[in-house]
Design a protein around this motif. Structure first.
Motif, PDB file in Angstrom:
ATOM      1  N   ARG A 326     -20.702 -53.306   2.942  1.00 43.81           N
ATOM      2  CA  ARG A 326     -21.102 -53.385   1.536  1.00 43.81           C
ATOM      3  C   ARG A 326     -22.564 -53.001   1.379  1.00 43.81           C
ATOM      4  N   MET A 353     -16.818 -48.601  -3.493  1.00 46.23           N
ATOM      5  CA  MET A 353     -16.876 -50.034  -3.756  1.00 46.23           C
ATOM      6  C   MET A 353     -15.499 -50.589  -4.106  1.00 46.23           C
ATOM      7  N   GLN A 354     -14.701 -49.784  -4.786  1.00 49.91           N
ATOM      8  CA  GLN A 354     -13.341 -50.205  -5.108  1.00 49.91           C
ATOM      9  C   GLN A 354     -12.514 -50.373  -3.829  1.00 49.91           C
ATOM     10  N   TRP A 356     -13.719 -51.111  -0.925  1.00 43.63           N
ATOM     11  CA  TRP A 356     -14.230 -52.309  -0.246  1.00 43.63           C
ATOM     12  C   TRP A 356     -13.618 -53.564  -0.855  1.00 43.63           C
ATOM     13  N   GLU A 357     -13.608 -53.640  -2.176  1.00 44.65           N
ATOM     14  CA  GLU A 357     -13.073 -54.813  -2.867  1.00 44.65           C
ATOM     15  C   GLU A 357     -11.578 -54.992  -2.584  1.00 44.65           C
ATOM     16  N   GLU A 358     -10.838 -53.897  -2.552  1.00 45.23           N
ATOM     17  CA  GLU A 358      -9.395 -53.986  -2.257  1.00 45.23           C
ATOM     18  C   GLU A 358      -9.168 -54.482  -0.831  1.00 45.23           C
ATOM     19  N   MET A 360     -10.971 -56.516   0.798  1.00 47.69           N
ATOM     20  CA  MET A 360     -11.349 -57.924   0.933  1.00 47.69           C
ATOM     21  C   MET A 360     -10.438 -58.877   0.153  1.00 47.69           C
ATOM     22  N   LYS A 361      -9.457 -58.350  -0.544  1.00 48.55           N
ATOM     23  CA  LYS A 361      -8.533 -59.227  -1.262  1.00 48.55           C
ATOM     24  C   LYS A 361      -7.690 -60.040  -0.273  1.00 48.55           C
TER      25      LYS A 361
END
Length: 362
Positions: A326, A353-354, A356-358, A360-361
């Motif tokens: 990140r 970033m999208q 990365w967020e996916e 980490m779900k």
């Protein structure tokens, strides 16, 4: 008559007594019912009444939530390996990450994109793979054979203008066509074999090693596609059969080789050329020079994307790796020009970033 009056009087007294007896319970009952009302009023009157000077409790503020990905709050190990092109960019991010408080250990091995994917997908040693090319299907298959399996996620972190360079004493070429470039790195033995106006001197070639993503990209773009060869392996064989060929996974070795001979030619990431200043001369290709504008708009024939790869399972199991990635994505555009590459678009940065967020779900 007198007797009759007494009788009437007695009768009247009896009647009056009866009436009093009848009325007495009602009065007593009325008096008894009235008592609770008086008691309730009295109890109500004794409740404490608020005054204007009574202190009111101050509203409580929620405690600030600590950032779980703050470098200063994390420790542990992070292991990256791969591309010699992306390696210096990753190193710059590591320096910033540590300066912002990370207390763990970060290892960054520069071994080439192919060798990096070997460690990431075959042995499972690394957390992050640096690459100057997209991952191959065969490498993805190797990742999925690991236990637990890895599903590589590619983050596009920059743009490179792969630069063809000659010695600054070379006074006979400043621009080459793609056809001339193909000959320079395959069948031609002398400069004059490519262009009769050039010297009849041996071509000394300095190229990245076969584990390098730079080698793969160059061979595909400069040899396989122009010659319309069926496979990349056929193009690699043609490149490796060239005379006076010097290969190295260390781009600094290639830099020194070109700087050491007037008739040398080589190629590597723009950062290595930029770092040498006047010690090297960059060639334009089809009249287009390598720079930020031509790399971003794709008009320079050897512009290419740069990546880092990881896996959602690794990122969740090792918070320091997730935090580093990140941090990389958030800060890469502020350091990439200093390293010698070019930033991605805002659209690409948002997509990173999208991803990365996916990952980490839960």
């Amino acid at each position: 008559m007198f007797r009759r009056s007494i009788q009437v009087s007695i009768t009247a007294l009896v009647a009056f007594g009866t009436l009093l007896a009848a009325c007495a319970p009602m009065a007593a009952s009325t008096a008894t019912q009235a008592q609770p009302t008086a008691t309730m009023v009295e109890a109500t009157a004794t409740l404490p009444q608020p005054t204007e000077t009574q202190a009111q409790p101050a509203p409580t503020q929620p405690e600030p939530t600590a950032d779980p990905y703050d470098p200063a709050s994390l420790t542990g190990d992070i292991y990256t390996a791969g591309s010699s092109t992306v390696g210096p960019l990753t190193e710059a991010i590591i320096e910033e990450f540590v300066a912002d408080g990370f207390k763990g250990q970060v290892k960054n091995d520069i071994i080439g994109s192919g060798a990096g994917f070997e460690r990431f997908c075959k042995s499972g040693e690394t957390d992050i793979s640096n690459a100057s090319r997209p991952i191959k299907d065969s490498e993805v298959e190797n990742c999925q054979k690991l236990n637990p399996p890895r599903n590589p996620i590619g983050f596009h972190v920059g743009i490179d203008a792969l630069t063809v360079v000659v010695n600054p004493q070379n006074d006979f070429v400043t621009n080459i066509t793609m056809e001339e470039l193909t000959k320079l790195f395959t069948t031609a033995e002398k400069w004059s074999d490519v262009n009769p106006a050039w010297p009849a001197e041996p071509i000394l070639r300095y190229t990245p090693g076969t584990d390098s993503g730079t080698f793969d990209f160059f061979v595909e773009t400069v040899i396989q596609k122009p010659l319309k060869l069926e496979s990349l392996e056929d193009a690699k064989k043609l490149a490796l059969d060239a005379k006076n060929l010097n290969l190295s996974e260390d781009d600094n070795v290639l830099v020194q080789g070109v700087e050491g001979n007037k008739y040398a030619i080589g190629y590597f990431g723009f950062a290595y050329y930029k770092g040498e200043g006047s010690n090297l001369k960059a060639l334009s290709i089809n009249g287009v020079k390598p720079d930020e504008k031509t790399a971003e708009d794709g008009s320079y024939p050897l512009s290419r994307p740069l990546f880092i790869y990881s896996d959602a399972g690794i990122m969740k199991a090792k918070p320091q790796v997730a935090a580093f990635i990140r941090y990389y994505l958030e800060n890469v555009n502020s350091v990439i020009s200093k390293v010698g590459y070019f930033p991605v678009s805002q659209e690409t940065a948002d997509k990173n970033m999208q991803l990365w967020e996916e990952a980490m779900k839960p």
